[in-house]
Design a protein around this motif. Structure first.
Motif, PDB file in Angstrom:
ATOM      1  N   GLY A  70      -3.066  -6.582   6.766  1.00 46.63           N
ATOM      2  CA  GLY A  70      -3.120  -7.822   6.009  1.00 46.63           C
ATOM      3  C   GLY A  70      -4.145  -8.805   6.519  1.00 46.63           C
ATOM      4  N   SER A  71      -4.512  -8.675   7.782  1.00 45.43           N
ATOM      5  CA  SER A  71      -5.507  -9.565   8.382  1.00 45.43           C
ATOM      6  C   SER A  71      -6.937  -9.196   8.004  1.00 45.43           C
ATOM      7  CB  SER A  71      -5.378  -9.536   9.912  1.00 45.43           C
ATOM      8  OG  SER A  71      -5.622  -8.213  10.387  1.00 45.43           O
ATOM      9  N   GLY A  72      -7.096  -8.025   7.384  1.00 41.29           N
ATOM     10  CA  GLY A  72      -8.435  -7.547   7.055  1.00 41.29           C
ATOM     11  C   GLY A  72      -8.946  -6.525   8.029  1.00 41.29           C
ATOM     12  N   GLU A  73      -8.274  -6.362   9.163  1.00 46.02           N
ATOM     13  CA  GLU A  73      -8.655  -5.325  10.124  1.00 46.02           C
ATOM     14  C   GLU A  73      -8.357  -3.946   9.535  1.00 46.02           C
ATOM     15  OE1 GLU A  73      -7.580  -6.993  14.418  1.00 46.02           O
ATOM     16  OE2 GLU A  73      -6.017  -7.389  12.927  1.00 46.02           O
ATOM     17  N   ALA A  74      -9.004  -2.920  10.067  1.00 43.79           N
ATOM     18  CA  ALA A  74      -8.854  -1.582   9.480  1.00 43.79           C
ATOM     19  C   ALA A  74      -8.805  -0.524  10.572  1.00 43.79           C
ATOM     20  CB  ALA A  74     -10.000  -1.309   8.517  1.00 43.79           C
ATOM     21  N   LYS A  75      -8.550   0.700  10.132  1.00 47.32           N
ATOM     22  CA  LYS A  75      -8.590   1.855  11.031  1.00 47.32           C
ATOM     23  C   LYS A  75      -9.054   3.065  10.238  1.00 47.32           C
ATOM     24  CE  LYS A  75      -3.691   3.009  10.294  1.00 47.32           C
ATOM     25  NZ  LYS A  75      -2.391   3.273  10.952  1.00 47.32           N
ATOM     26  N   GLY A  76      -9.589   4.052  10.919  1.00 45.98           N
ATOM     27  CA  GLY A  76     -10.010   5.298  10.293  1.00 45.98           C
ATOM     28  C   GLY A  76      -8.972   6.373  10.511  1.00 45.98           C
ATOM     29  N   VAL A  77      -8.608   7.085   9.438  1.00 51.62           N
ATOM     30  CA  VAL A  77      -7.568   8.116   9.518  1.00 51.62           C
ATOM     31  C   VAL A  77      -8.075   9.386   8.848  1.00 51.62           C
ATOM     32  CG1 VAL A  77      -5.202   8.738   8.935  1.00 51.62           C
ATOM     33  CG2 VAL A  77      -5.774   6.348   9.409  1.00 51.62           C
ATOM     34  N   LEU A  78      -7.965  10.506   9.540  1.00 48.88           N
ATOM     35  CA  LEU A  78      -8.284  11.812   8.961  1.00 48.88           C
ATOM     36  C   LEU A  78      -7.000  12.459   8.471  1.00 48.88           C
ATOM     37  CD1 LEU A  78     -10.779  13.235  11.620  1.00 48.88           C
ATOM     38  CD2 LEU A  78     -11.344  12.268   9.391  1.00 48.88           C
ATOM     39  N   LEU A  79      -7.003  12.900   7.221  1.00 49.42           N
ATOM     40  CA  LEU A  79      -5.815  13.549   6.648  1.00 49.42           C
ATOM     41  C   LEU A  79      -5.893  15.065   6.734  1.00 49.42           C
ATOM     42  CD1 LEU A  79      -5.403  11.311   3.465  1.00 49.42           C
ATOM     43  CD2 LEU A  79      -4.387  11.018   5.739  1.00 49.42           C
TER      44      LEU A  79
END
Length: 408
Positions: A70-79
């Motif tokens: 919600g803060s705009g921060e992100a992460k990368g996730v491999l599915l």
């Protein structure tokens, strides 16, 4: 002979994987279709001796996400797993159509957001992949490639960041200044120009063009695009001209010195079709001014080749230029986002680079030479010969392949 019909004798670097970043799903799907079709029908006695599980697959797409808090921060996730793979990540840093929610409000993704998401996915891959390749058609921060005052060198810093994260190859299209690779001279950096693709789509969509010195002229809109125009003029055997921008260096408007006038040098364009070649259309004002100056000098039809159509100030200027007869057609690639409004314009021709990128990925995965992809002069001459004699048609090999596998 078509490249996909050439016998492949090399063992792939690793199991192929394609990761499309947000906004690149359609381009990646087209590439995936070509690769899966070619490899399924590839006739090679060595194909099953590769000892590589999954050489033929229905899809080479590796699913990945970059969810945001919600803060705009992100992460990368491999599915999906990428262990041991030869991974190709496709990113469009200029896709401004995407949004994400930050503190309850919608925020449009900027080039910085796209680049940070790219780094997040690379970080998620870590050392699991055999090799990481980044396909970035529009090179991030390529317009900030040199220092003329107390300024940052953003493009060079971005390249160093990617190489420091163990990216092996970076493939880009028509870099604003390819000398930016001097920031990392020992790393692999391929600057590709879709020269053949532009001419191919022009010939497919426009009849009655004469590619000779009597009827056609190549035009460089400024000194920075000279080498592009020289290449086209040399391969086609026609003359060229150029404009140089006289600027007011006493002030800065929107980050640059405003243009006072466009001065012309070169062959008289009177009565000739002209092709203006540049790497990008940003606001489009400079391109339209060039077309207007050429029409005032008696040019017949004006065609615009630009690798990237950003149209940052909208399409109204080009709509009016088309209505006023200043431009005949505008061609840009699908390497960056194309709005539905742009695709609906009568004067616009979309140049598809997905097949070209498929050749490139297939070649790099097998570690075979890409020299013929970097210099398509022979293909261009054959294309123009076919168009001059018959009007544009696919050559026999391409027709046969198109009918056999029903490529769309």
């Amino acid at each position: 002979m078509l490249r996909e019909e050439i016998e492949i004798k090399t063992i792939p670097v690793g199991k192929l994987g394609i990761i499309p970043m947000k906004g690149c799903e359609q381009l990646a799907a087209n590439i995936d279709y070509y690769l899966s079709t070619w490899r399924k029908h590839r006739d090679s006695e060595h194909k099953y001796a590769f000892g590589l599980d999954g050489y033929e697959r229905d899809t080479y797409i590796v699913r990945a996400e970059t969810p945001r808090f919600g803060s705009g921060e992100a992460k990368g996730v491999l599915l999906d797993s990428v262990r041991g793979m030869d991974v190709f990540i496709i990113v469009d840093v200029c896709n401004s159509s995407l949004e994400y929610k930050m503190t309850g409000k919608m925020n449009r993704m900027s080039p910085d957001d796209h680049f940070q998401d790219l780094k997040r996915i690379i970080a998620a891959i870590g050392s699991r992949a055999n090799r990481i390749n980044v396909i970035m058609p529009f090179l991030y921060e390529s317009r900030q490639h040199k220092r003329s005052a107390r300024e940052s060198l953003d493009c060079a810093m971005a390249l160093e960041e990617l190489y420091a994260m163990n990216v092996d190859n970076i493939i880009t299209f028509d870099a604003h200044d390819p000398r930016v690779i001097n920031a990392a001279p020992l790393n692999s950096f391929e600057n590709v120009r879709p020269s053949y693709q532009f001419l191919k789509y022009l010939c497919k969509n426009v009849e009655g063009i004469h590619f000779d010195t009597e009827h056609m002229l190549m035009i460089s809109p400024d000194e920075g695009a000279m080498d592009r125009s020289v290449y086209f003029a040399s391969v086609l055997g026609i003359d060229m001209g150029m404009f140089y921008k006289r600027r007011d260096y006493s002030r800065i408007v929107n980050g640059s010195n405003p243009i006072v006038a466009h001065e012309y040098l070169g062959t008289d364009p009177s009565g000739k079709d002209v092709i203006i070649v540049d790497d990008m259309i940003s606001s489009g004002g400079s391109m339209i001014d060039t077309a207007k100056a050429l029409k005032q000098r008696g040019a017949k039809d004006v065609y615009v080749f630009s690798t990237f159509g950003l149209f940052t100030n909208g399409l109204e200027k080009f709509d009016k230029a088309y209505e006023d007869g200043l431009i005949k057609r505008v061609l840009t690639t699908n390497g960056t986002y194309q709005s539905p409004e742009l695709l609906s314009r009568e004067y616009y021709i979309s140049v598809d680079i997905s097949k070209y990128l498929s050749y490139y990925i297939d070649s790099l995965n097998h570690n075979v030479s890409v020299s013929d992809l970097l210099d398509p002069s022979a293909k261009i001459k054959k294309l123009i010969e076919d168009y001059t004699e018959n009007g544009y048609v696919y050559n026999n090999y391409e027709v046969e392949y198109q009918m056999k596998f029903d490529l769309k």
